[in-house]
Design a protein around this motif. Structure first.
Motif: not given
Ligand code: GDD
Ligand code: MG
Length: 344
Positions: A14-41
């Motif tokens: 996913l480079r270059p997007l992940t150079i400054n933003t680690p993949k787990p917190i890239v925005p998905v629909a403007n929210s950090p990705f891990l929040l979707y996974q936390i909800d699922l947990m």
């Protein structure tokens, strides 16, 4: 019951997007990705989540802290050097004293986690692997099953001659702490190439749960764009999808922003702009005559007059000059400057 999210990969695809933003917190629909996974947990009744980190851990810790802002409890297990998926799990051993749900930190799904846990308990499995059908298993872990729902064989990244079925490892597991004894400590180890084949060889009860719901691995630019299109089309629904902040009744003359696009706060839009099937992050300036179609634009970008962005990904804080054309598949890293009239 515990949750563990494997969130330490470098996100190279996913480079270059992940150079400054680690993949787990890239925005998905403007929210950090891990929040979707936390909800699922949480939907599976998990109250404590261990985040297994290695690449840019501080950025993730600073965002999620102890989890209380998100209604959960988060602990961190950080590897000095990446230990691989299995090594990362082993590294968190001290926290893993009960049944643990593990997620690859880049999969998004509307799985019914309680149903997976119920099956796991009912059949007394040592491990339950969630599988999903895909058209081409070669980029994934291929998993063969038996008619009575057991895992028969696991082949990570199968070659063309090894593709015997269409079910792949969805990167979601339920594991008993007893699997830890198969795993070496302090050295790189893989779930996919090490633990799963070892469990099968030792005739442990490894169950398959075949998913019939939405599932995607967001780890490549193509898939990252695809997940946005799926969200905009309503194929994946989540409360984490950020709200649209644009007052469409107050747009300047000739500007059209379709209803499905999501525009974050503080976005200035000039006249004659067209935005369709796209997500725009906060604090962007979109000048007259710009067209943004089927694209994802992160925050803090300036897009100058008459530029056209189609099917592309734009990182944070870029300056895109006037009359630029970005066509399908362009990925711009943070702070890119694109000269007027450039065509990419
Ligand atoms: N902590 C830690 N340490 N996490 C890691 C490490 C590590 O050394 N290496 C990878 N991870 C994390 C990544 O951040 C990611 O969330 C997850 O483990 C899987 O790594 P990927 O690099 O995304 O693997 P993949 O997509 O090629 O393949 C995996 O996922 C497929 C499903 O999307 C495999 O599990 C396949 O079998 C599976 O089909
Ligand atoms: Mg992946």
């Amino acid at each position: 019951m515990k949750g563990l999210i494997l969130a330490g990969g470098k996100g190279t695809r996913l480079r270059p997007l992940t150079i400054n933003t680690p993949k787990p917190i890239v925005p998905v629909a403007n929210s950090p990705f891990l929040l979707y996974q936390i909800d699922l947990m949480q939907s599976g009744g998990i109250e404590e989540i261990i985040l297994s980190l290695s690449y840019q851990p501080r950025k993730i810790e600073d965002l999620l802290k102890d989890g209380s802002d998100y209604g959960t409890r988060i602990r961190y297990a950080v590897e000095a050097n990446p230990l691989g998926t299995g090594g990362a799990f082993k590294n968190a051993e001290e926290h893993l004293d009960s049944t643990t749900v593990v997620f690859n930190g880049d999969v998004l799904t509307s799985i019914d986690l309680s149903a997976v846990l119920a099956l796991h308990r009912e059949r007394g499995a040592v491990a339950t692997l969630v599988l999903t059908p895909v058209d081409n298993p070669s980029a994934y872990g291929l998993v063969e099953t038996t008619p009575d729902g057991l895992v028969r064989r696991f082949v990570e990244k199968p070659g063309p001659n090894e593709i015997t079925c269409n079910t792949i490892n969805a990167g979601i597991y339920v594991l008993e702490p007893s699997v830890l004894r198969y795993m070496p400590k302090g050295e790189p180890y893989s779930f996919e190439r090490g633990l799963f084949p070892a469990l099968l060889e030792n005739k442990e009860l490894v169950l398959a749960y075949i998913l019939d719901k939405y599932w995607i691995d967001i780890g490549t630019p193509k898939k990252y764009l695809e997940v946005h299109h799926d969200i905009l089309a309503g194929r994946f629904v989540s409360r984490r999808v950020a709200p649209d902040h644009l007052d469409r009744s107050a747009l300047p003359a000739g500007t059209i922003v379709d209803k499905k696009s999501i525009i974050d706060s503080d976005v200035r839009i000039g006249s004659g702009v067209r935005i369709e099937n796209s997500v725009i992050g906060r604090n962007c300036k979109i000048d007259e005559g710009v067209q943004i179609i089927d694209s994802v634009v992160w925050s803090g970008n300036t897009i100058d007059t008459d530029s056209r962005i189609v099917g592309s990904l734009v990182g944070k804080g870029c300056y895109i000059g006037r009359s630029v054309s970005l066509r399908a598949g362009v990925v711009l890293g943070d702070k890119t400057v694109v000269t007027d009239y450039s065509q990419l």
